[in-house]
Design a protein around this motif. Structure first.
Motif, PDB file in Angstrom:
ATOM      1  N   ALA A  80     -10.372 -10.644  -2.315  1.00  0.00           N
ATOM      2  CA  ALA A  80     -10.201 -11.204  -3.658  1.00  0.00           C
ATOM      3  C   ALA A  80     -11.536 -11.224  -4.402  1.00  0.00           C
ATOM      4  CB  ALA A  80      -9.621 -12.612  -3.566  1.00  0.00           C
ATOM      5  N   ILE A  81     -12.616 -11.535  -3.702  1.00  0.00           N
ATOM      6  CA  ILE A  81     -13.943 -11.565  -4.328  1.00  0.00           C
ATOM      7  C   ILE A  81     -14.423 -10.154  -4.643  1.00  0.00           C
ATOM      8  CG2 ILE A  81     -16.368 -12.146  -3.907  1.00  0.00           C
ATOM      9  CD1 ILE A  81     -15.310 -14.531  -2.218  1.00  0.00           C
ATOM     10  N   LEU A  82     -14.246  -9.237  -3.690  1.00  0.00           N
ATOM     11  CA  LEU A  82     -14.693  -7.858  -3.919  1.00  0.00           C
ATOM     12  C   LEU A  82     -13.941  -7.207  -5.077  1.00  0.00           C
ATOM     13  CD1 LEU A  82     -15.022  -6.710  -0.199  1.00  0.00           C
ATOM     14  CD2 LEU A  82     -16.905  -7.062  -1.818  1.00  0.00           C
ATOM     15  N   ALA A  83     -12.673  -7.588  -5.254  1.00  0.00           N
ATOM     16  CA  ALA A  83     -11.902  -7.044  -6.371  1.00  0.00           C
ATOM     17  C   ALA A  83     -12.507  -7.460  -7.708  1.00  0.00           C
ATOM     18  CB  ALA A  83     -10.453  -7.514  -6.277  1.00  0.00           C
ATOM     19  N   ARG A  93     -13.483 -18.977  -9.815  1.00  0.00           N
ATOM     20  CA  ARG A  93     -13.048 -17.750 -10.489  1.00  0.00           C
ATOM     21  C   ARG A  93     -11.693 -17.287  -9.972  1.00  0.00           C
ATOM     22  NH1 ARG A  93     -18.660 -14.133 -10.903  1.00  0.00           N
ATOM     23  NH2 ARG A  93     -19.975 -15.828 -11.708  1.00  0.00           N
ATOM     24  N   MET A  94     -11.433 -17.468  -8.668  1.00  0.00           N
ATOM     25  CA  MET A  94     -10.095 -17.151  -8.141  1.00  0.00           C
ATOM     26  C   MET A  94      -9.036 -17.972  -8.857  1.00  0.00           C
ATOM     27  SD  MET A  94     -10.597 -17.102  -4.019  1.00  0.00           S
ATOM     28  CE  MET A  94     -11.983 -16.304  -3.254  1.00  0.00           C
ATOM     29  N   GLY A  99      -3.682 -18.815  -0.398  1.00  0.00           N
ATOM     30  CA  GLY A  99      -3.878 -17.701   0.523  1.00  0.00           C
ATOM     31  C   GLY A  99      -5.216 -17.012   0.318  1.00  0.00           C
ATOM     32  N   GLN A 100      -5.642 -16.856  -0.926  1.00  0.00           N
ATOM     33  CA  GLN A 100      -6.949 -16.256  -1.192  1.00  0.00           C
ATOM     34  C   GLN A 100      -8.070 -17.169  -0.719  1.00  0.00           C
ATOM     35  OE1 GLN A 100      -7.407 -15.005  -5.271  1.00  0.00           O
ATOM     36  NE2 GLN A 100      -5.423 -13.961  -5.286  1.00  0.00           N
ATOM     37  N   PRO A 109      -2.141 -14.155   3.919  1.00  0.00           N
ATOM     38  CA  PRO A 109      -1.186 -13.612   2.954  1.00  0.00           C
ATOM     39  C   PRO A 109      -0.251 -14.709   2.450  1.00  0.00           C
ATOM     40  CG  PRO A 109      -1.355 -12.187   4.874  1.00  0.00           C
ATOM     41  CD  PRO A 109      -2.100 -13.444   5.209  1.00  0.00           C
ATOM     42  N   ALA A 110       0.148 -14.618   1.194  1.00  0.00           N
ATOM     43  CA  ALA A 110       0.958 -15.679   0.585  1.00  0.00           C
ATOM     44  C   ALA A 110       2.264 -15.894   1.345  1.00  0.00           C
ATOM     45  CB  ALA A 110       1.230 -15.350  -0.882  1.00  0.00           C
TER      46      ALA A 110
END
Length: 515
Positions: A99-102, A175-176, A188-189, A194-195
């Protein structure tokens, strides 16, 4: 949230970590990309990277790959500790780092070379989950990509890693939250699940009866956090094979401590289990305490009119078979001494895969060979092959493994909801066959290392609805009898253990009597 950093093992990376000797300095490992370019990279980071690539490329499990890599590359002490922390921590928190790398990449994650993405995940864990100096994490990640992928990809990795270092973990969580509207997706993030697993675990906690009113969300967070914590190594002292004096000496020497629930369970204080002679000889073994509890609970239920024919349907790798076999050997000796043994005792331990049959044979090597019959079979055919033969049957059914995510963190990214339907069908078939192979008055223990409702109570209830010859027993009472006191957070009639409550894997147990 931060994983235990290698800095806790002596502070080696507070001054830049292994990277201080990793680029062109003596002691670095040489990597190449097949295009003529070479660079010196840190061998600990290279080992962690190779573990992630093996996990991604061949469905390998990190706990099986990493020990061999460490031995092959002669990494020990702090280097081995750093590689272990880096590999396991990255695998546990992969979803969080993705999620952060995205947010840091100009490309979507699916368009990034898989080898580059794994290196970036390792770099993100060093920056956000370990006490590694930022400049060392960035430069070593770039070197990994240059050595294993290409110099061009290294430039991209450098740009992404510099973005990662521009915020701390708390800021990335904020930020997420700005970008994610679904509460389960956000949880989940944040906690790297996973959700769909977040939703499944919430349902399981709500249904197991042990969750205090109003505490469901707090329990769910505690469970997800427990999945992300490295578990202690737990040993089993197989009854009759390890004497009290030997255990007392091990405690006094600071080698082990009592685990707290199962009387056979001991926590390893440090070092390798194989350093103990009892482990090398098979008199002790590595086995989660929850795994020990469910096996001992099955062995403790009263069975009348003879109790000498036991079976373990899905026995690999053999830990529960070895524990059940040790208990059966003790009882056999006691009955023989009383002249009450009506027929020879046997534990039949079966597996469908030949290589897993070999694992079982190694696990039970310290038991009397006349007591064990290790076989290859399809457990679904047990009822036809051995109708009404057994007094006790353990069905440790194949499952998603969601109860052991702290030990096999990669399973959370490997499994999907589509896995549940075929597994549930297999689980019902195995349980039905085991009941057919059990004599009237005998007991079946149905066990999964998953708390997912579709694999636990739903399977048991589907089978019991279809049969009139099954009685559901109180598994909580059986576990409490093993422990010697009431275990907190168990509601019955089934037992659902939890990492955050009990310090065990999330093992499920149902006990069924054939009537």
């Amino acid at each position: 949230m931060a994983e235990r950093g290698a800095g806790e093992r002596g502070g080696r990376n507070e001054r830049g970590g292994a990277g201080e000797r990793g680029r062109g300095r003596p002691g670095g490992a040489r990597g190449g990309n097949g295009r003529g370019a070479t660079t010196r990279i840190d061998p600990s980071r290279q080992a962690a990277y190779d573990v992630l690539r093996a996990v991604a490329g061949s469905d390998a499990y990190a706990n099986l790959v990493l020990p061999g890599l460490l031995a092959e590359r002669e990494l020990s002490g702090r280097d081995a500790g750093f590689a272990t922390e880096l590999a396991y921590g990255t695998l546990r928190l992969r979803g969080r780092y993705d999620a952060i790398l995205a947010m840091c990449s100009s490309r979507g994650l699916t368009s990034i070379d898989p080898g580059v993405l794994d290196a970036l995940r390792l770099g993100a864990h060093q920056v956000l989950g370990m006490r590694v100096a930022q400049h060392a994490a960035v430069s070593e990640t770039v070197d990994l990509v240059r050595a294993n992928v290409s110099p061009g990809a290294a430039s991209f990795a450098n740009a992404v890693m510099r973005q990662v270092t521009r915020a701390d973990a708390a800021e990335w969580e904020r930020r997420m939250a700005e970008r994610t509207t679904d509460a389960d997706d956000l949880l989940g993030q944040r906690l790297a699940h996973p959700a769909w697993i977040v939703r499944a675990l919430r349902e399981s906690l709500a249904l197991d009866g042990g969750t205090p009113a109003g505490r469901l969300e707090a329990e769910l967070v505690a469970l997800l956090e427990a999945d992300n914590a490295a578990p202690a190594v737990t040993l089993v002292a197989r009854p009759g094979l390890v004497d009290e004096r030997e255990l007392t000496d091990a405690v006094e020497d600071g080698v082990v401590t009592p685990a707290g629930l199962a009387p056979t369970a001991w926590r390893l204080a440090g070092g390798s289990p194989d350093a103990l002679p009892a482990v090398r000889q098979g008199r002790m073994g590595v086995q989660d305490e929850g795994s020990q509890l469910v096996a001992l609970a099955l062995a403790g239920v009263t069975v009348t009119d003879g109790d000498s024919q036991w079976a373990d349907v899905c026995a690999g790798p053999g830990g529960k078979s070895a524990l059940l076999g040790a208990v059966l050997a003790q009882r056999t000796d006691e009955l023989a001494a009383l002249g009450a043994l009506d027929r020879p005792s046997v534990l039949v331990a079966g597996e469908v895969q030949p290589h897993r049959v070999g694992l079982v044979e190694r696990s039970v090597k310290a038991l009397p060979p006349e007591l064990l019959d290790v076989v290859q079979w399809d457990g679904r055919e047990l009822g036809t092959a051995h109708p009404g033969r057994f007094d006790r049957v353990l069905v440790d059914a194949p499952c998603t493994g969601l109860g052991a995510l702290r030990r096999r963190p990669e399973a959370r990214w490997r499994r999907t909801p589509a896995d549940l339907k075929p597994l549930a069908l297999l689980q019902r078939e195995l349980l039905d066959a085991a009941l057919d192979a059990t004599r009237p008055g005998g007991v079946v223990g149905y066990v999964t290392c998953s708390p997912h409702v579709a694999e636990t109570r739903a399977v048991v209830e589907a089978v019991t609805r279809s049969r009139e010859d099954v009685e559901v027993l109180d598994a909580v009472a059986a576990v409490n009898a093993v422990v010697g006191r009431p275990v907190e957070g168990l509601a019955g009639p089934y037992v659902q253990l939890w990492p955050h409550r009990h310090g065990t894997d999330a093992m499920f147990l149902a006990l069924l009597r054939r009537v």
